[in-house]
Motif scaffolding. Structure first.
Motif, PDB file in Angstrom:
ATOM      1  N   MET A  49       0.848  -1.190   0.000  1.00  0.00           N
ATOM      2  CA  MET A  49       0.000   0.000   0.000  1.00  0.00           C
ATOM      3  C   MET A  49       0.882   1.238   0.000  1.00  0.00           C
ATOM      4  O   MET A  49       1.918   1.279   0.684  1.00  0.00           O
ATOM      5  CB  MET A  49      -0.901   0.023   1.230  1.00  0.00           C
ATOM      6  N   TYR A  50       0.482   2.255  -0.769  1.00  0.00           N
ATOM      7  CA  TYR A  50       1.197   3.523  -0.697  1.00  0.00           C
ATOM      8  C   TYR A  50       0.226   4.681  -0.925  1.00  0.00           C
ATOM      9  O   TYR A  50      -0.855   4.514  -1.488  1.00  0.00           O
ATOM     10  CB  TYR A  50       2.355   3.585  -1.704  1.00  0.00           C
ATOM     11  N   LEU A  51       0.643   5.838  -0.430  1.00  0.00           N
ATOM     12  CA  LEU A  51      -0.144   7.059  -0.553  1.00  0.00           C
ATOM     13  C   LEU A  51       0.276   7.770  -1.832  1.00  0.00           C
ATOM     14  O   LEU A  51       1.451   8.087  -2.022  1.00  0.00           O
ATOM     15  CB  LEU A  51       0.094   7.949   0.668  1.00  0.00           C
ATOM     16  N   GLU A  52      -0.692   8.030  -2.704  1.00  0.00           N
ATOM     17  CA  GLU A  52      -0.400   8.631  -4.003  1.00  0.00           C
ATOM     18  C   GLU A  52      -0.608  10.142  -3.993  1.00  0.00           C
ATOM     19  O   GLU A  52       0.084  10.874  -4.711  1.00  0.00           O
ATOM     20  CB  GLU A  52      -1.305   7.996  -5.061  1.00  0.00           C
ATOM     21  N   HIS A  53      -1.549  10.604  -3.171  1.00  0.00           N
ATOM     22  CA  HIS A  53      -1.817  12.043  -3.138  1.00  0.00           C
ATOM     23  C   HIS A  53      -2.422  12.421  -1.790  1.00  0.00           C
ATOM     24  O   HIS A  53      -3.278  11.712  -1.258  1.00  0.00           O
ATOM     25  CB  HIS A  53      -2.784  12.448  -4.251  1.00  0.00           C
ATOM     26  N   LEU A  54      -1.944  13.543  -1.255  1.00  0.00           N
ATOM     27  CA  LEU A  54      -2.473  14.088   0.002  1.00  0.00           C
ATOM     28  C   LEU A  54      -2.922  15.516  -0.229  1.00  0.00           C
ATOM     29  O   LEU A  54      -2.212  16.321  -0.837  1.00  0.00           O
ATOM     30  CB  LEU A  54      -1.391  14.054   1.090  1.00  0.00           C
ATOM     31  N   SER A  55      -4.117  15.830   0.251  1.00  0.00           N
ATOM     32  CA  SER A  55      -4.662  17.187   0.143  1.00  0.00           C
ATOM     33  C   SER A  55      -5.163  17.627   1.514  1.00  0.00           C
ATOM     34  O   SER A  55      -5.903  16.895   2.170  1.00  0.00           O
ATOM     35  CB  SER A  55      -5.814  17.212  -0.873  1.00  0.00           C
ATOM     36  N   LEU A  56      -4.751  18.819   1.939  1.00  0.00           N
ATOM     37  CA  LEU A  56      -5.171  19.350   3.232  1.00  0.00           C
ATOM     38  C   LEU A  56      -5.836  20.709   3.037  1.00  0.00           C
ATOM     39  O   LEU A  56      -5.360  21.543   2.262  1.00  0.00           O
ATOM     40  CB  LEU A  56      -3.974  19.527   4.168  1.00  0.00           C
ATOM     41  N   THR A  57      -6.922  20.916   3.774  1.00  0.00           N
ATOM     42  CA  THR A  57      -7.611  22.209   3.791  1.00  0.00           C
ATOM     43  C   THR A  57      -7.805  22.642   5.241  1.00  0.00           C
ATOM     44  O   THR A  57      -8.414  21.909   6.033  1.00  0.00           O
ATOM     45  CB  THR A  57      -8.992  22.117   3.103  1.00  0.00           C
ATOM     46  N   ASP A  58      -7.223  23.771   5.580  1.00  0.00           N
ATOM     47  CA  ASP A  58      -7.347  24.342   6.941  1.00  0.00           C
ATOM     48  C   ASP A  58      -6.864  23.374   8.011  1.00  0.00           C
ATOM     49  O   ASP A  58      -7.404  23.330   9.121  1.00  0.00           O
ATOM     50  CB  ASP A  58      -8.797  24.768   7.217  1.00  0.00           C
ATOM     51  N   PHE A  59      -5.851  22.609   7.685  1.00  0.00           N
ATOM     52  CA  PHE A  59      -5.238  21.710   8.670  1.00  0.00           C
ATOM     53  C   PHE A  59      -3.948  22.348   9.164  1.00  0.00           C
ATOM     54  O   PHE A  59      -3.039  22.649   8.376  1.00  0.00           O
ATOM     55  CB  PHE A  59      -4.951  20.348   8.034  1.00  0.00           C
ATOM     56  N   ARG A  60      -3.877  22.580  10.478  1.00  0.00           N
ATOM     57  CA  ARG A  60      -2.707  23.210  11.087  1.00  0.00           C
ATOM     58  C   ARG A  60      -2.362  24.514  10.371  1.00  0.00           C
ATOM     59  O   ARG A  60      -3.195  25.411  10.284  1.00  0.00           O
ATOM     60  CB  ARG A  60      -1.520  22.235  11.081  1.00  0.00           C
ATOM     61  N   SER A  61      -1.151  24.613   9.817  1.00  0.00           N
ATOM     62  CA  SER A  61      -0.687  25.861   9.200  1.00  0.00           C
ATOM     63  C   SER A  61      -1.112  26.003   7.748  1.00  0.00           C
ATOM     64  O   SER A  61      -0.849  27.046   7.135  1.00  0.00           O
ATOM     65  CB  SER A  61       0.847  25.920   9.273  1.00  0.00           C
ATOM     66  N   TYR A  62      -1.766  24.991   7.194  1.00  0.00           N
ATOM     67  CA  TYR A  62      -2.073  25.004   5.764  1.00  0.00           C
ATOM     68  C   TYR A  62      -3.511  25.431   5.475  1.00  0.00           C
ATOM     69  O   TYR A  62      -4.457  24.761   5.908  1.00  0.00           O
ATOM     70  CB  TYR A  62      -1.841  23.614   5.170  1.00  0.00           C
ATOM     71  N   ALA A  63      -3.663  26.519   4.720  1.00  0.00           N
ATOM     72  CA  ALA A  63      -4.984  26.856   4.202  1.00  0.00           C
ATOM     73  C   ALA A  63      -5.372  25.851   3.134  1.00  0.00           C
ATOM     74  O   ALA A  63      -6.503  25.365   3.090  1.00  0.00           O
ATOM     75  CB  ALA A  63      -4.974  28.271   3.619  1.00  0.00           C
ATOM     76  N   GLN A  64      -4.408  25.526   2.271  1.00  0.00           N
ATOM     77  CA  GLN A  64      -4.604  24.517   1.243  1.00  0.00           C
ATOM     78  C   GLN A  64      -3.233  24.034   0.773  1.00  0.00           C
ATOM     79  O   GLN A  64      -2.340  24.845   0.529  1.00  0.00           O
ATOM     80  CB  GLN A  64      -5.373  25.086   0.044  1.00  0.00           C
ATOM     81  N   VAL A  65      -3.070  22.725   0.676  1.00  0.00           N
ATOM     82  CA  VAL A  65      -1.815  22.181   0.160  1.00  0.00           C
ATOM     83  C   VAL A  65      -2.100  20.870  -0.541  1.00  0.00           C
ATOM     84  O   VAL A  65      -2.984  20.109  -0.124  1.00  0.00           O
ATOM     85  CB  VAL A  65      -0.774  21.987   1.293  1.00  0.00           C
ATOM     86  N   GLU A  66      -1.376  20.629  -1.627  1.00  0.00           N
ATOM     87  CA  GLU A  66      -1.485  19.381  -2.388  1.00  0.00           C
ATOM     88  C   GLU A  66      -0.097  18.758  -2.455  1.00  0.00           C
ATOM     89  O   GLU A  66       0.879  19.438  -2.802  1.00  0.00           O
ATOM     90  CB  GLU A  66      -1.991  19.643  -3.816  1.00  0.00           C
ATOM     91  N   LEU A  67       0.005  17.473  -2.131  1.00  0.00           N
ATOM     92  CA  LEU A  67       1.290  16.783  -2.143  1.00  0.00           C
ATOM     93  C   LEU A  67       1.159  15.476  -2.907  1.00  0.00           C
ATOM     94  O   LEU A  67       0.431  14.572  -2.495  1.00  0.00           O
ATOM     95  CB  LEU A  67       1.755  16.502  -0.705  1.00  0.00           C
TER      96      LEU A  67
END
Length: 406
Positions: free
Chosen positions: A1-19
């Protein structure tokens, strides 16, 4: 199993980030305080519904926001799974699987599996027993998600029983309360037995892997082990009642896997029904003390996982280097247990090493890197490239304020 994409909205210091991520080793490099750990924390939270840094959800929300979103696209056995987790300030968290209708957050447990190494792991050895109980329970839920309900049921019953005992201490205890306490004893005995039985089986699985991992990280001059010490009284007289000493019930505490005094029972050999019966007797024997103190004195919430190095407890006796090796070995043992399950249909976990290498000497860095480098996916954070051993060559991602510099 592996993570292909991570998206965060209003998590901690991130308003929006795509990894975007890929199998193998990915190293996230950036200055201290820039937000690397926030990314790793989000992945760990998606797997366990808890943070390795804080005990409540509030700090996970960007300041001034009332919710945060964590989205992840996972690849498991060639199939893609999309998970979404909504973390709320004023209501229950919710999840989605493959963009379906909302479900309880705990329905996501077991889908994304991680093993997270972090500087906070020092508390596993140096901290109080609650840290080690939490370690066991989080691993237990990762392996068998329905044990999330087992733990929740026990916590709920414990809270109700403690409330009743506190009423008694305040002088409001009546015959009716005693009958109610008998009922709660039965509920807590069953819930406690189920949780204890699961923990004992898990520790039995962990012990050989813990010894192996410690040997891999060190020169092998000492052996690592773990002893589960239960508060359950199981030294009984011939009639099956708890033995009594001068102060009432014999103090609980002290029979566990790996440490079996003459004449004692091995709790691991007992069924849930048998453990339930013993808890009921233990509650009866300790009732006077519990009423005096207004708190439950017997149960998994007061148990201890004692970590042993050589002939001595690791806590208080291990050097700083030995303490780090024991912490790393616990996480590696978790990884090995998950790999055992992966061979019978489960998924290999994602390994996350969050600012760990900066804390280790060169020898431990290289040994740890060599062990984990073959995992399907390894995510590493570091302030500088120089902290990363050559064994972990792979993709480098630069973390900048508020996002990622691809």
């Amino acid at each position: 199993m592996y993570l292909e994409h991570l998206s965060l909205t209003d998590f901690r210091s991130y308003a929006q980030v795509e990894l975007a991520l890929e199998p193998g080793v990915t190293v996230l490099v950036g200055s201290n305080g820039i937000g690397k750990t926030n990314l790793m924390e989000a992945i760990g939270y998606l797997a366990t519904l808890s943070s390795h840094r804080v005990s409540s959800d509030g700090p996970l929300l960007r300041f001034g926001m009332d919710r945060a979103l964590v989205r992840a696209r996972l690849v498991r056995g060639g199939q893609t799974v999309v998970l979404e987790l909504e973390i709320n300030a004023s209501r229950a968290n919710r999840g989605r699987i493959n963009r379906s209708n909302p479900v309880r957050a705990r329905d996501l447990l077991g889908i994304c599996q991680t093993v997270l190494f972090a500087p906070e792991d020092l508390a596993l050895v140096k901290g109080d027993p609650a840290n080690r109980r939490r370690f066991l329970d989080e691993l237990l839920v990762s392996l068998v998600p329905h044990h999330s309900a087992t733990r929740s049921d026990y916590d709920r019953v414990l809270k109700q029983r403690n409330a009743l005992l506190k009423s008694a201490r305040a002088g409001r205890f009546t015959a009716g309360h005693e009958a109610t306490l008998d009922v709660w004893d039965q509920h807590m005995a069953r819930a406690g037995a189920e949780l204890l039985h699961a923990r004992l089986e898990l520790v039995d699985r962990l012990r050989p892997h813990l010894a192996k991992a410690y040997g891999q990280l060190t020169d092998g001059s000492k052996e690592a082990d773990a002893v589960y010490r239960s508060t359950l009284q199981n030294l009984m007289d011939d009639g099956g009642a708890p033995e009594l000493g001068a102060g009432g019930a014999k103090d609980v505490g002290d029979i566990g896997i790996g440490d079996k005094p003459a004449g004692s029972e091995d709790l691991l050999l007992l069924s849930v029904d048998e453990l339930t019966e013993r808890y009921v007797r233990a509650f009866q024997a300790s009732r006077r003390k519990e009423l005096e103190r207004g708190i439950s004195l017997v149960g998994p919430h007061r148990d201890e996982l004692e970590l042993v190095l050589g002939e001595a407890p690791a806590k208080g006796y291990a050097s700083h280097g030995e303490t780090w090796s024991m912490c790393l070995s616990l996480r590696l043992a978790s990884y090995y247990v998950m790999l055992d399950d992966a061979r019978t249909g489960g998924s290999a976990p994602i390994l996350i090493l969050d600012d760990v290498f900066a804390e280790l000497d060169v020898q431990r860095r290289r040994k740890l890197a060599a062990i984990v480098s073959g995992a399907e996916q390894v995510l590493v954070t570091a302030a500088v490239d120089a902290d990363i051993p050559e064994e972990l060559s792979g993709r480098r991602v630069k973390v900048i304020p508020g996002g990622i510099d691809e």
